[in-house]
Structures are given as C-alpha cells and as structure tokens.
Scaffold this motif. Sequence first.
Motif, PDB file in Angstrom:
ATOM      1  N   VAL A 235      -7.119  -1.494   9.885  1.00 25.58           N
ATOM      2  CA  VAL A 235      -5.843  -1.147   9.254  1.00 25.58           C
ATOM      3  C   VAL A 235      -5.604  -2.030   8.034  1.00 25.58           C
ATOM      4  N   ASN A 236      -5.791  -3.339   8.195  1.00 25.54           N
ATOM      5  CA  ASN A 236      -5.560  -4.264   7.082  1.00 25.54           C
ATOM      6  C   ASN A 236      -6.517  -4.003   5.922  1.00 25.54           C
ATOM      7  N   THR A 237      -7.785  -3.741   6.244  1.00 29.18           N
ATOM      8  CA  THR A 237      -8.766  -3.523   5.186  1.00 29.18           C
ATOM      9  C   THR A 237      -8.489  -2.234   4.428  1.00 29.18           C
ATOM     10  N   VAL A 238      -8.069  -1.197   5.120  1.00 33.30           N
ATOM     11  CA  VAL A 238      -7.702   0.049   4.432  1.00 33.30           C
ATOM     12  C   VAL A 238      -6.498  -0.192   3.520  1.00 33.30           C
ATOM     13  N   ALA A 239      -5.509  -0.958   4.006  1.00 31.45           N
ATOM     14  CA  ALA A 239      -4.341  -1.259   3.166  1.00 31.45           C
ATOM     15  C   ALA A 239      -4.757  -2.044   1.924  1.00 31.45           C
ATOM     16  N   ILE A 240      -5.638  -3.024   2.100  1.00 30.88           N
ATOM     17  CA  ILE A 240      -6.144  -3.799   0.957  1.00 30.88           C
ATOM     18  C   ILE A 240      -6.845  -2.877  -0.039  1.00 30.88           C
ATOM     19  N   THR A 241      -7.632  -1.964   0.467  1.00 28.00           N
ATOM     20  CA  THR A 241      -8.363  -1.030  -0.396  1.00 28.00           C
ATOM     21  C   THR A 241      -7.399  -0.147  -1.178  1.00 28.00           C
ATOM     22  N   ALA A 242      -6.345   0.314  -0.526  1.00 31.83           N
ATOM     23  CA  ALA A 242      -5.349   1.137  -1.216  1.00 31.83           C
ATOM     24  C   ALA A 242      -4.662   0.344  -2.324  1.00 31.83           C
ATOM     25  N   ILE A 243      -4.393  -0.927  -2.068  1.00 28.48           N
ATOM     26  CA  ILE A 243      -3.746  -1.771  -3.086  1.00 28.48           C
ATOM     27  C   ILE A 243      -4.701  -2.019  -4.249  1.00 28.48           C
ATOM     28  N   GLN A 244      -5.976  -2.281  -3.931  1.00 30.22           N
ATOM     29  CA  GLN A 244      -6.959  -2.421  -5.008  1.00 30.22           C
ATOM     30  C   GLN A 244      -7.041  -1.142  -5.840  1.00 30.22           C
TER      31      GLN A 244
ATOM     32  N   ALA B 201       0.830  -1.204   0.000  1.00 28.95           N
ATOM     33  CA  ALA B 201       0.000   0.000   0.000  1.00 28.95           C
ATOM     34  C   ALA B 201       0.865   1.254   0.000  1.00 28.95           C
ATOM     35  N   ARG B 202       1.941   1.220   0.737  1.00 26.81           N
ATOM     36  CA  ARG B 202       2.825   2.379   0.853  1.00 26.81           C
ATOM     37  C   ARG B 202       3.571   2.660  -0.459  1.00 26.81           C
ATOM     38  N   SER B 203       3.755   1.645  -1.290  1.00 25.50           N
ATOM     39  CA  SER B 203       4.603   1.780  -2.467  1.00 25.50           C
ATOM     40  C   SER B 203       4.034   2.732  -3.513  1.00 25.50           C
ATOM     41  N   LEU B 204       2.738   2.904  -3.569  1.00 26.60           N
ATOM     42  CA  LEU B 204       2.101   3.828  -4.516  1.00 26.60           C
ATOM     43  C   LEU B 204       0.924   4.464  -3.790  1.00 26.60           C
ATOM     44  N   ARG B 205       1.190   5.585  -3.183  1.00 23.07           N
ATOM     45  CA  ARG B 205       0.282   6.170  -2.201  1.00 23.07           C
ATOM     46  C   ARG B 205      -1.077   6.498  -2.797  1.00 23.07           C
TER      47      ARG B 205
END
Length: 724
Positions: free
Chosen positions: A690-699, A375-379
């Motif tokens: 936290v995990n779900t927000v990270a998943i959403t950012a990756i999607q 998620a952090r790799s492409l904000r």
Amino acid sequence: MARGVYVTGIDRGDGRQVVELGVMELLTRQVDRVGVFRPLVHDRPDRMFELLRARYRLTQDPDTVYGLDYGTASALQAERGTDELVSRLVESFHRVARDYDVVLVLGTDFAATQLPDELALNARLANECGASVMAVVGGKGQGAESVRAEARNAFRAYEALGCDVMGLVVNRVAADDRDAIAEGLRAQVPAPCYVLPDHPALAAPTVAQVTRALGGTVLLGDDSGLARDALGFVFGGAMLPNLLSALTPGCMVITPGDRADLVVGALAAHSASTPSIAGLVLTMGERPAGSILKLAERLAPGTPVISVAEGSFPTAARLFALEGKLNAATPRKAETALGLFERYVDTAGLVERLSVARGGRVTPMMFEHDLLEQARSLRRRVVLPEGTEERVLRAADVLLRRDVCDLTLLGDPDAIRKKAADLGADLGDAQLIDPAASELRQGFAERYAQLRAHRGATVELAYDVVADVNYFGTLMVDAGLADGMVSGSVHSTAATIRPAFEIIKSTGAARGEKEGDGAARPPAAIVSSVFFMCLADKVLVYGDCAVNPDPDAEQLADIAVQASATAARFGVEPRVAMLSYSTGTSGSGADVDKVREATRLVRASHPELLIEGPIQYDAAVEPSVAATKLPDSEVAGRATVLIFPDLNTGNNTYKAVQRSAGAVAVGPVLQGLRKPVNDLSRGALVQDIVNTVAITAIQAQAAQTAQTPPPAQAATAAQEETSA
C-alpha cells in the motif's frame, strides 16, 4: 493542556463511528500523542476504543479511557444531580488530557441510557472539557428536506448550549439526495457541513458476525472467508436454476442443510464468479454428507459454510435485524469508512479548524498518513503486474476502499476475480488486463522492437517479450496508459527493474526540467534507490541499498542529491550523512577518500543542502556521539538521509535495522527514472505494498507536472547497456 474534539450526535443509528475514525485519522496525522476518552460506556472493553487502539497503535492504559458505566452514571445523577456527574467525568477527562497533545472524546450513544436530556449532557461535557464539537446527524431512511431540518436543529441546539461547533456531519443519507442536502445546508448552517452517503458495506455484517449472531458452527471456510461482508441474503428453497438467477454479488445463501443441489450449485457459481457469494448458511441443523462437503471445499476453497440449528424463518428474523459494526476484527470496514470520510469531508479545512499544531518530527504513522493523503490529492493510475498474488489483491482492496489511486491489475481477469472473491477483496473499478490476450500487445511489441533495435530485437521476438507482465506494465507506463508501476512481491528485483532500464530510462538528460512547483528538478546521472526506514519515533531515508554495487564519487554524489530530493518530496527534511568507517579527518584510504570527494561535489553543486561526510553511522544519528566527534556540525546526530558508500554496506545495514530494531522498510523506491517504477521485497507485507503504491502515485504526480525531457545522455545510455 490538551485540546479536545468531542464527537457526538442527537440520536442512535447515526453511524458516527465513521466520523470518530475519520477524526482520529486526522489527529494522528498532526501529532503523535493522541488520547481517547469515553465519558460513559456500556461494556468494557469498548469496541470503538479497541478498534482505535489496534489501528493507531495506541499505548494508552485502557483504564484511563472510561469515565463511568451508564448504570453508575444514571444512579449518580439521580442521587446527587447533574453537576456531580459532570464534575466526576470532567475530572476523568483531565487525567487523560494532561498526558496527551489532543484528546478525542467519544460522546454518549443515546442507546438505552436512562439519562434525561442526553444532548444537553454532551454539550455541557464538551464545554467543561474545553473541546470543540463535531456533531453527527443520521439520515438513513429519511427524505432530503427532513434530513436538512434535523441537521439545522442539531446545529442550533449545540450552538445554543454554548458549544464551539467546528463542523456538522450528516451521515447515511440516500446517495441520490446527497448533493441536494449538502447544497441546502451550505446556505442554512453557518458552519462547515459534510454529507456522507449511506454505504452498503458499512452496514453489512461480516460472515463472522452472522455466524456469532446465529450461534452457528463453521463447517468450511477460513479467516478470509469469514471476514467477507454479507451484502444481502438469498433464501433458497426452489429448484437450482431459480436460485442461480436470484444470486447477487456478495450475498449469503440461506438454504436447508439437506439441499445438496443448492449447496453445490451456489458454490459452483461462486467458483465461476457468476456471481461471487459471501457464503452459505445451512438451516435446520442438517449437514450435507461428507462427500458433498469435500466437493464444496474443492469448488470454492475458503468460502464459509455455516450450520445453524433453527429453521429458515427464525434465521431470517435474526438476519434482518443484524447490522454490521466497526470493530478491531473488521479492518476492511475501517478502510471503507475512512475512504468515505476522506472523499466527502474537506479534510484540509477540517485540520485547519482543529487548530492542532503539527508536531516537529515525522513519525512513521504520520508518514504513512501523509502518503495516502498526498497520493489522493491528484489521482493517478498505477499498474500492478502481479494481479493474482494474494498480498497484492489485499493491498488493492485497501487502496480502492481508501480512494487512493486508480489501479490496473495484470493477469487472467477470471483468475484475478476468482482469487479476489475467495479473499473477500473488493476490486471495485480496477482495470483487469491479460497481457497475452490484450489488443495492446502488438503495438507494445513494435514499440519495444524500436527501443531495442540496437540490441537486435525484432517485432517477432518482442511479441513474446511483452507478454511478460513486467514488460507489459512498463510499456503501459511508457505509453501513458498508466502513470507508474509496482512489482516484485513474487518477482526478483532484476525482473522488475530491467524493463524500466530498457524502456523508461532515467531523467539524466532532463537538465532544466521543472517540478510542478517550478523548482529545478535534479538530473540523475544514474538510477538509484532509497528505503524509507520507519523507526519507532522517526523516518530515515537510506540510499542506495538495492541498485548500484560500488558507485564512484560522482555517482555517490548524485545518489545523495537524488535521495535528498526524494526525502523532501515525502515530508522528511533532508540532512545528509555521507557514511564511512571514519568521521571527519580521522581516517584515510581509497574508500574514505571516495566519500570525502562525493561530499565535496555535493557541497559545490548544491550549497543549500545540509551535508556531512565522511561520518560514521553512530555520529550521524546519535546526538551524544556527535557532540564528541563533530560538535559543530548541523547534521551530526540529526541526520535524516544516510548515504552508504556501497551496496554491500547499505543492503546489510537496512536489513539489520529492519530485523533488529523492528523498523518498517518501505522500498526500494527507485529514483532518477523518467517515470516511476518501484520494486517490492518478496517478503513485503500488505501495508508495505500500500505504501509503495502511494509513493509511486506521488512520484507520478511530480513526473507528469514536469516538462518533457530532452534526449537521454550518454551516462544514462551507458547504465542502460550495463543493466541490459
């Protein structure tokens, strides 16, 4: 034999705990058996090991962590020499190393150790243990040139003593000097150099630490208040207007206990967030009257009020000598430390230099680490409609400290700020929007009326609809003002996903749409969901457990294809089991035939997928059962993606596994939408959010690198109408 990483310094006060924590984070992403060794220790239990044990769920016996205490080591070195001391410590290291894939070694702390040439001792221990050195140099209070010289000397010292220096970290430098120091070291040191600025919150003591240091008594306050960082101290003795003008965000107010006006005024300022304070310390053993304390509690619930016996001057002397420490009781500091490490250290390059091969399986901890890193790799920006919910605010605090993504919180900004202040949560640069008062509301109403005109929606009706936080957040995603949305901690699944069905729609029409890597993205006939089930030793993907009650064979096949793509996107190698009450050809009937047909459809459309069905759950995940029922299957006994025949089976199974096996269920994660919107369980924990927000950012990363999809297909429109 395990590989070791030896974190050491050249003097005290370098804040190397940030580096130790960051290196441990990287190691646990790669392997699931990481040991810890502390050659020399002052007191047991060691606070850094206790932090690592709590955070990374280490099962290592604490007795194996420590070599010798400093007193014993000093006496042994004086009586029998350095060789004997090193021999004893290296022997202790190897007792740890034989049981782990890699060992993190926490070097000596240069604090009142009575050991001659401590740097040379650390270097020799690293060499004898076969460990690479991560050297840390502190730069607090020094100019740029002085810090560069000290860092060069540290590298040369360890290199001259034969160490494999894998990297040099210069820590706690002035923020304005960071870039100049980093640029200078790149040209002067032949090893990767990472420069971390000083962060006030890491050095700031928590209110609980202040209370212990002063021997204070807690008159008011809860655990959240005691966990706040005291970012400064304001001493009150003047009139109230002068005190109010001196208050700064996160400060602790120190005032005589008989100054009820200052107590009430400071807490009123906190209540109004002008500004929010960490708490109050009342000196001279004086306590306000009961009526004042009751008023104080109503003004700022949870805010600590501490009573101490000493006067203001000795209290000040203690406070100014106090510095915050990372430990198991300061999880927010750990998040800040990791965010700092990950922001300024080339973690990908460092992992490569660690030369630790990634394990063959994905453990739950690896899965969680990978989510945040990806998620952090492409904000991206994620909108959280439930902006005043405590768990959401705590999750936002973690996400911002770890620098995972940008956030927008919906709700009354004053209410959000006040709740965050009461919790001690730092919202940083988060965007706060009140849907009811936002200038976006009219435009969103017009957009929604346009989308729902076929259902009789007017702009006037839409104006009321879009004030709902879930509709407003979904329209932000639709308009590109946010990249994804996460809701559901206090809203039902229907309230969360209905706006997505009405506004976002699915990728069902997106045939030929490309992923960021150029691979064709499977079009979704329907919107469905998966759960990531984090078991003790692996991560499984369950679908569909939340959206579709009774999918037909074609829909079930679509769910399987989408779930496989979702699994692969998040690092789980897809081996698909199409579940039924029958395995292979042993049963028949409409329910089994549906699963059999769905399996045939997937094999025909995606021959590259490993898929088995119909198959029973035990044959899908247990190798011994699979060996009997389907001995030649590439999936049986090794399935990672489990597709349930209907919602009743899937929902009950995921909840049974979650509760009975202690699994962490992350989801439901919606798949097939044009842009990501994800639901939370109303029992979601902070880490789940936290995990779900990270998943959403990756999607969102994948969605935004795809081509613009063509108009929606009839299948999507039909599902939208049914859902709406």
